[in-house]
Design a protein around this motif. Structure first.
Motif, PDB file in Angstrom:
ATOM      1  N   THR A 305      92.679 102.056  68.565  1.00 33.53           N
ATOM      2  CA  THR A 305      91.814 100.972  69.025  1.00 33.53           C
ATOM      3  C   THR A 305      90.650 100.796  68.063  1.00 33.53           C
ATOM      4  OG1 THR A 305      92.389 101.586  71.275  1.00 33.53           O
ATOM      5  CG2 THR A 305      90.527 100.114  71.022  1.00 33.53           C
ATOM      6  N   CYS A 328      86.978  95.626  72.137  1.00 35.67           N
ATOM      7  CA  CYS A 328      88.066  96.432  71.584  1.00 35.67           C
ATOM      8  C   CYS A 328      89.253  95.581  71.147  1.00 35.67           C
ATOM      9  CB  CYS A 328      88.509  97.497  72.583  1.00 35.67           C
ATOM     10  SG  CYS A 328      89.525  96.886  73.918  1.00 35.67           S
ATOM     11  N   ILE A 330      93.237  96.473  70.355  1.00 32.42           N
ATOM     12  CA  ILE A 330      94.209  97.560  70.398  1.00 32.42           C
ATOM     13  C   ILE A 330      95.259  97.321  69.342  1.00 32.42           C
ATOM     14  CG2 ILE A 330      95.761  98.882  71.863  1.00 32.42           C
ATOM     15  CD1 ILE A 330      94.039  98.017  74.182  1.00 32.42           C
TER      16      ILE A 330
END
Ligand SMILES: [Zn+2]
Length: 483
Positions: A305, A328, A330
Motif C-alpha cells: 500500500t 491509500c 493499494i
C-alpha cells in the motif's frame, strides 16, 4: 490397478487453487520469514522503485474500471498523464461516500467492483463489508490474489511480532462479513503453522468459555479487540478467579485506535502481562500499518500500500510530522482497485529512517481519530477520540466514554455544549474529584471546557460494543435532532 484415474477431464470450474500463479505471487510478495530477511530491510529507494513499478501496472489495468474512468476523465486526465508514482497527486481522491453513491447508482455492487457475476465464471470472488454501524454496509470484492494477500500481509505482521509455528492463536472475531477474523485465520493457518481458534465474539462463545478454552488448549497469542481484552480480564478475575497473566501469552494483536500516549496499551499489558502490538486496517484497505517489537511508531506495509498524508481541507500533501488525512493506494488490488482512497483517518509520519528492527518502512503515529466524526463546538474542532488519553489514564474509569453534543436554546440564544459521559469502575471507591480531574485534563487536551457526567460501570455498553462486532461509538450528536 491404479484407483486414481490417470486420464482426467480438465475442470471448467473456477477453482481457487488454479486462479493463482503461486510461485509468481510469492516472488512478488514474499512469505513472512523470507520477507523479514529481504524486502522488510530494503532501502527507501528500493521500496520506491518497487512501488513505482506496481503503481504503473495498476494504472494500466484500472483505466478499464468504470468508476475510475469516469472520475479521471471528469478531472481531465488522459492515460499518458501518469508517468510515474510522482504524478499520483494529479489523480483525484475519493472516500467512502463516493463508493456509497456509486453503489446506489449502480446497484448492488457499484461500477468500482466491476462485473461480479461475469468474474465469477472465471475465478472465485469473496465479498467483505464495512462494519455497517451507520447506514448500509459497503461491499468490497476480492479476487483470489487479493484475498490471498489479505492473509499474507497479516501473516507478515504476526510473524514480525513474534508468532511462530506451533503457536496457538485465539481469534474472538466472528468470521462474517467483517474482515478481521478471516485475515487472522488465513494468516495463522495458511502461512504460519499456528493453530487458529476461531471462537467468534463474546456473542458466539461467552467470555467465560473463551477463557476456559484458552486455559485448556494453551492459547499463547490473541488477535482481539482491545475493549474486549479488558472485558475478558474482568470476567477471568470476577467469574473464574483467574489472573490472565498466568496464560503466559506471547503478545496481543489489537487495533488500538487513537491511543496516542500508549495509556490504553499499558492498561492491557498490565492485565495480560505481555506486549500489545497495535495494528491498523480497514476492510477496504486490509492491513495498513502495525507496530514492530520496538513499538516506535507504526510501520506502513509499504510494498502493498502506498500512503500519503494530505491536508484535511485542501488535500495537498503535508510535510512529515504534520497531521493530515491518510490516503491509500493499494498496489495489488485489481477487482476493486483502491487508488487514492481518502480514509479520513488522521495521523502523521513520525519516522522515515531505519527502525531498530532493521526496516525502513515508514512509520506513522498511532491513528488520531476520524476527521469526519469531528464536531465543531463553539468554533473549536473536537475529535471525540482525542478524549482517550484523559479517560484511560485515570485508573478509576473503565476506560469507556461517550461524547454527547447538545444544542441549547435559552431565550433565543443558541449555545452548543459538549458533555462527556465517563464510566466509573465499581471498585473505584468515592467519586469525589473524578469529574474535576478529568474535566481539567480534557480542557488542556482539547482546548475547550466541557461537562463531565459520571456513570456507573457498563452503563455505556450499548455504545462501546464490548464483545460484539463493530467499533465503539464515541459521539452522540443531538444538536440537529427535531425536538
Ligand atoms: Zn520497527
Amino acid at each position: 490397478m491404479n484407483v486414481v484415474e490417470t486420464q482426467q477431464p480438465v475442470s471448467s470450474l473456477p477453482i481457487y487453487h488454479h486462479a493463482i500463479d503461486w510461485d509468481a505471487l510469492y516472488r512478488r510478495y514474499p512469505v513472512p520469514d523470507v520477507f523479514e530477511k529481504t524486502r522488510w530491510r530494503w532501502s527507501a529507494e528500493q521500496i520506491r522503485a518497487f512501488q513505482n513499478e506496481q503503481f504503473l501496472d495498476l494504472m494500466q489495468t484500472s483505466w478499464r474500471n468504470g468508476f475510475y474512468q469516469r472520475r479521471w476523465k471528469a478531472a481531465g486526465i488522459e492515460p499518458g498523464d501518469i508517468r510515474s508514482i510522482d504524478d499520483i497527486g494529479k489523480l483525484p481522491t475519493f472516500d467512502s461516500d463516493d463508493i456509497k453513491k456509486d453503489q446506489q447508482e449502480n446497484p448492488p455492487f457499484g461500477l468500482i467492483n466491476g462485473n461480479v457475476r461475469q468474474q465469477l465464471t472465471r475465478e472465485p470472488v469473496k465479498v467483505q463489508t464495512s462494519g455497517g454501524t451507520t447506514g448500509k454496509p459497503r461491499p468490497t470484492m476480492y479476487g483470489p490474489l487479493e484475498w490471498e494477500m489479505n492473509g499474507l500481509t497479516m501473516a507478515r505482521v504476526l510473524y514480525i511480532c513474534g508468532m511462530r509455528p506451533g503457536d496457538i492463536i485465539q481469534i474472538p472475531h466472528t468470521c462474517s462479513l467483517g474482515n478481521a477474523g478471516w485475515c487472522a485465520y488465513k494468516a495463522s493457518h495458511d502461512y504460519l503453522g499456528a493453530l487458529p481458534l476461531t471462537t467468534g465474539t463474546g456473542v458466539v462463545t461467552s467470555s467465560r468459555r473463551q477463557i476456559e478454552i484458552a486455559v485448556e488448549w494453551g492459547t499463547n497469542v490473541w488477535y482481539v479487540r482491545p475493549e474486549y481484552s479488558t472485558q475478558l480480564a474482568k470476567v477471568a478475575r470476577e467469574e473464574l478467579n483467574f489472573d490472565l497473566r498466568q496464560l503466559k501469552t506471547k503478545f496481543l494483536g489489537c487495533g488500538l485506535g487513537p491511543d496516542t500516549d500508549g495509556a490504553f496499551a499499558s492498561q492491557i499489558e498490565d492485565l495480560w502481562g505481555c506486549p500489545v502490538y497495535d495494528m491498523y486496517g480497514t476492510h477496504e484497505m486490509g492491513m495498513g500499518s502495525f507496530e514492530c517489537r520496538y513499538k516506535d511508531g507504526m510501520h506502513f506495509m509499504e510494498d502493498c500500500t502506498y500512503f500519503e498524508i494530505v491536508d484535511v481541507e485542501t488535500e495537498k500533501p503535508v510535510s512529515d510530522g504534520t497531521v493530515g488525512n491518510m490516503v491509500c493506494t493499494i498496489l495489488h488490488r485489481r477487482t476493486m482497485p483502491m487508488i487514492r482512497f481518502n480514509l479520513r483517518d488522521l495521523t502523521k509520519i513520525v519516522a522515515t529512517d531505519r527502525c531498530q528492527c532493521g526496516s525502513c518502512f515508514r512509520r506513522m503515529q498511532k491513528m488520531l481519530g476520524r476527521s469526519d466524526t469531528m464536531v465543531r463546538i463553539r468554533g473549536v474542532s473536537v475529535w471525540p477520540q482525542a478524549c482517550l488519553p484523559a479517560i484511560r489514564t485515570d485508573p478509576r474509569t473503565t476506560g469507556e466514554w461517550l461524547c454527547v453534543a447538545d444544542r441549547l436554546n435559552e431565550n433565543g440564544v443558541v449555545r452548543d455544549e459538549m458533555t462527556v459521559r465517563v464510566e466509573v469502575r465499581d471498585d473505584a471507591g468515592s467519586w469525589d474529584g473524578i469529574a474535576e480531574a478529568i474535566g481539567k485534563r480534557l480542557h488542556s487536551d482539547l482546548g475547550l471546557r466541557i461537562n463531565i457526567e459520571l456513570v456507573k460501570e457498563d452503563a455505556l455498553m450499548e455504545w462501546s460494543n464490548r464483545g460484539r462486532e463493530g467499533k465503539p461509538k464515541r459521539i452522540l450528536d443531538r444538536r440537529f435532532e427535531k425536538k
